[in-house]
Design a protein around this motif. Structure first.
Motif, PDB file in Angstrom:
ATOM      1  N   GLU A  19       0.833  -1.208   0.000  1.00  0.00           N
ATOM      2  CA  GLU A  19       0.000   0.000   0.000  1.00  0.00           C
ATOM      3  C   GLU A  19       0.865   1.255   0.000  1.00  0.00           C
ATOM      4  O   GLU A  19       0.586   2.214  -0.729  1.00  0.00           O
ATOM      5  N   ASN A  20       1.921   1.268   0.808  1.00  0.00           N
ATOM      6  CA  ASN A  20       2.825   2.424   0.864  1.00  0.00           C
ATOM      7  C   ASN A  20       3.527   2.639  -0.479  1.00  0.00           C
ATOM      8  O   ASN A  20       3.663   3.779  -0.933  1.00  0.00           O
ATOM      9  N   GLU A  34       2.508   1.616  -3.514  1.00  0.00           N
ATOM     10  CA  GLU A  34       1.545   2.055  -4.522  1.00  0.00           C
ATOM     11  C   GLU A  34       1.154   3.517  -4.305  1.00  0.00           C
ATOM     12  O   GLU A  34       1.024   4.275  -5.274  1.00  0.00           O
ATOM     13  N   GLN A  35       0.995   3.926  -3.069  1.00  0.00           N
ATOM     14  CA  GLN A  35       0.653   5.328  -2.791  1.00  0.00           C
ATOM     15  C   GLN A  35       1.796   6.252  -3.191  1.00  0.00           C
ATOM     16  O   GLN A  35       1.556   7.340  -3.733  1.00  0.00           O
ATOM     17  N   LYS A  80       1.542   6.724  -6.870  1.00  0.00           N
ATOM     18  CA  LYS A  80       0.387   7.570  -7.210  1.00  0.00           C
ATOM     19  C   LYS A  80       0.650   9.036  -6.879  1.00  0.00           C
ATOM     20  O   LYS A  80       0.189   9.935  -7.601  1.00  0.00           O
ATOM     21  N   ASP A  81       1.365   9.293  -5.794  1.00  0.00           N
ATOM     22  CA  ASP A  81       1.621  10.665  -5.352  1.00  0.00           C
ATOM     23  C   ASP A  81       2.731  11.359  -6.137  1.00  0.00           C
ATOM     24  O   ASP A  81       2.856  12.593  -6.067  1.00  0.00           O
ATOM     25  N   THR A  90      10.287   4.166   1.355  1.00  0.00           N
ATOM     26  CA  THR A  90       9.416   3.007   1.215  1.00  0.00           C
ATOM     27  C   THR A  90      10.268   1.817   0.799  1.00  0.00           C
ATOM     28  O   THR A  90      11.116   1.952  -0.084  1.00  0.00           O
ATOM     29  N   ASP A  97      -7.099   1.232 -10.374  1.00  0.00           N
ATOM     30  CA  ASP A  97      -7.045   2.536  -9.710  1.00  0.00           C
ATOM     31  C   ASP A  97      -7.128   3.699 -10.707  1.00  0.00           C
ATOM     32  O   ASP A  97      -7.757   4.720 -10.432  1.00  0.00           O
TER      33      ASP A  97
END
Length: 181
Positions: free
Chosen positions: A26-27, A29-30, A33-34, A124, A165
């Motif tokens: 999750e970290n 992928e975020q 995305k960011d 990450t 997503d």
């Protein structure tokens, strides 16, 4: 005999990938995305994995670049540098990670060694508990094969998540595939 080798490889991949932590995924992928821009690097066979993931990110309409290309832009604050390194200590990649951090970019590491030199710099980390060329104990396969295979499959799974997503299907990705080949 070859069928037994296939099964050995599949079993090792299943064991390795089943140990990846959901929170780390999750970290990661975020972070992707960011990011304003995504830069990806690896050396040797890990470099091939980096190339493939960068291609998929572009097909997903994400601004991604492989380090070392003549048209690769500067990295800045708000960008993400993804390093694929089994050992997490490849000197060239460590130097790049330090430079990226110095420019204000985030660093993500995919590795077998989260406590490595690059791991210490990373924001990450995805740990793939697989053998490396320096650790014959982690796999029946030679050198870093299990790590490289696991990294490829992990990143392919991330691409599947991103397709959902970003609401991009395979037809759109095909339109974004290189057409000057």
């Amino acid at each position: 005999m070859t069928k037994l080798q296939y099964q050995l490889i599949l079993d090792e991949l299943k064991t390795t990938l089943s140990n990846v932590k959901d929170e780390d995924v999750e970290n990661f992928e975020q972070a992707v995305k960011d990011a304003k821009h995504i830069f990806v690097a690896g050396k040797g066979r890990s470099g091939f994995v980096a190339d493939g993931f960068t291609m998929r990110l572009n097909q997903l309409e994400q601004p991604a670049f492989i380090i070392g290309g003549i048209t690769t832009p500067s990295i800045h604050e708000g960008d993400l540098f993804i390093v694929i390194s089994g050992s997490g200590s490849t000197e060239y990649l460590r130097l790049l990670a330090e430079k990226a951090k110095g420019e204000g970019a985030k660093v993500a590491l995919i590795t077998t060694q989260p406590d490595s030199k690059i791991g210490e710099l990373a924001d990450t980390v995805i740990e793939l508990p697989a053998g490396t060329k320096y650790d014959a104990e982690g796999s029946e396969q030679p050198l870093g094969s299990l790590f490289e295979q696991s990294a490829q499959l992990f990143l392919d799974a991330v691409v599947l998540d991103f397709m959902q997503d970003f609401n991009i299907d395979e037809t759109a990705m095909q339109k974004n595939h290189a057409n000057l080949e």
